[in-house]
Write a protein that holds these residues in place. Structure first.
Motif, PDB file in Angstrom:
ATOM      1  N   LEU A  20       0.839  -1.203   0.000  1.00 31.45           N
ATOM      2  CA  LEU A  20       0.000   0.000   0.000  1.00 31.45           C
ATOM      3  C   LEU A  20       0.872   1.250   0.000  1.00 31.45           C
ATOM      4  CD1 LEU A  20      -2.760  -0.924   2.631  1.00 31.45           C
ATOM      5  CD2 LEU A  20      -2.963  -0.939   0.149  1.00 31.45           C
ATOM      6  N   GLU A  23      -0.526   7.175   0.682  1.00 36.99           N
ATOM      7  CA  GLU A  23      -1.856   7.766   0.469  1.00 36.99           C
ATOM      8  C   GLU A  23      -2.952   6.748   0.736  1.00 36.99           C
ATOM      9  OE1 GLU A  23      -4.173   8.924  -3.449  1.00 36.99           O
ATOM     10  OE2 GLU A  23      -2.653  10.442  -2.997  1.00 36.99           O
ATOM     11  N   GLN A  24      -2.731   5.489   0.299  1.00 37.66           N
ATOM     12  CA  GLN A  24      -3.739   4.446   0.508  1.00 37.66           C
ATOM     13  C   GLN A  24      -3.886   4.108   1.993  1.00 37.66           C
ATOM     14  OE1 GLN A  24      -1.949   1.583  -2.184  1.00 37.66           O
ATOM     15  NE2 GLN A  24      -3.661   1.779  -3.638  1.00 37.66           N
ATOM     16  N   GLU A  27      -5.949   6.822   3.436  1.00 41.98           N
ATOM     17  CA  GLU A  27      -7.328   6.631   2.984  1.00 41.98           C
ATOM     18  C   GLU A  27      -8.038   5.563   3.803  1.00 41.98           C
ATOM     19  OE1 GLU A  27      -9.347   4.375  -0.776  1.00 41.98           O
ATOM     20  OE2 GLU A  27      -7.621   5.655  -1.201  1.00 41.98           O
ATOM     21  N   CYS A  55      -6.266  13.227   0.051  1.00 39.66           N
ATOM     22  CA  CYS A  55      -6.373  12.299  -1.075  1.00 39.66           C
ATOM     23  C   CYS A  55      -6.794  12.990  -2.365  1.00 39.66           C
ATOM     24  CB  CYS A  55      -7.354  11.177  -0.743  1.00 39.66           C
ATOM     25  SG  CYS A  55      -6.899  10.227   0.716  1.00 39.66           S
TER      26      CYS A  55
END
Length: 205
Positions: A20, A23-24, A27, A55
């Motif tokens: 990952l 950013e993920q 999120e 994001c």
């Protein structure tokens, strides 16, 4: 892991998701945080705002991720337009999400430079109404907010004048003549009488 350890579990069912991006991870963390049941409407609004900023999502994208309508996301974000004191009221449950939104909708009609002052006054009046035992439901809060906004936006009434539409202006009588003015008037009258006698009647034209 800490919860499982506290509960005395020896095995914890986990889902491992390698690869990952940063950013993920953000999120997933924010979305999981939004799904907690103990979040206040203001907490939800801040989390949604963080998703959009970190994001780069639009309201529509956030709505799709959270399973909400775009209108619902917009309503939640509107709570961030409340001043800090009113946001605390919503967090404490003394104002509902709907009541907070009603205040925002009403105060948006006030000039931007006056909104902080208007919201402060709305907060004071809602608090006084609640303390007096009055019914402070969403309709009552909206009415208070609209009344305060109207007081700050309606032009003041024009001053009364002698023109049509107002009471006639009273005229101040002139002061009585002074002894000096009386003496000058008498001397002028004598001079006019002498002129008439010597040169005949004066033609007013």
């Amino acid at each position: 892991y800490r919860a499982a350890k506290t509960a005395g579990l020896k095995e914890v069912p986990c889902v491992i998701r390698p690869g990952l991006t940063a950013e993920q991870v953000i999120e997933i963390g924010l979305i999981e945080n939004l799904q907690r049941e103990d979040l206040t409407p203001v907490d939800e609004a801040h989390a949604i705002e963080a998703l959009m900023k970190r994001c780069g999502w639009s309201q529509a994208a956030v709505a799709k991720k959270l399973g909400l309508s775009v209108a619902a996301v917009n309503y939640k974000l509107s709570l961030l337009k409340l001043n800090p004191e009113l946001q605390k009221e919503v967090k404490k449950g003394r104002l509902t999400e709907t009541q907070g939104r009603a205040i925002v909708q009403a105060t948006n009609k006030a000039p931007e430079e006056k909104r902080a002052e208007v919201q402060k006054e709305v907060h004071e009046k809602v608090t006084k109404a609640r303390e007096s035992g009055a019914k402070v439901d969403t309709k009552g809060v909206a009415t208070i907010a609209k009344t305060v906004v109207n007081q700050h936006t309606q032009p003041s009434a024009p001053a009364a004048s002698g023109k049509k539409g107002g009471p006639p202006k009273k005229e101040t009588p002139p002061p009585p003549p002074t002894p000096k003015e009386k003496a000058l008037a008498g001397a002028f009258a004598k001079a006019v009488a002498a002129a008439i006698k010597g040169f005949g009647p004066i033609n007013a034209e």
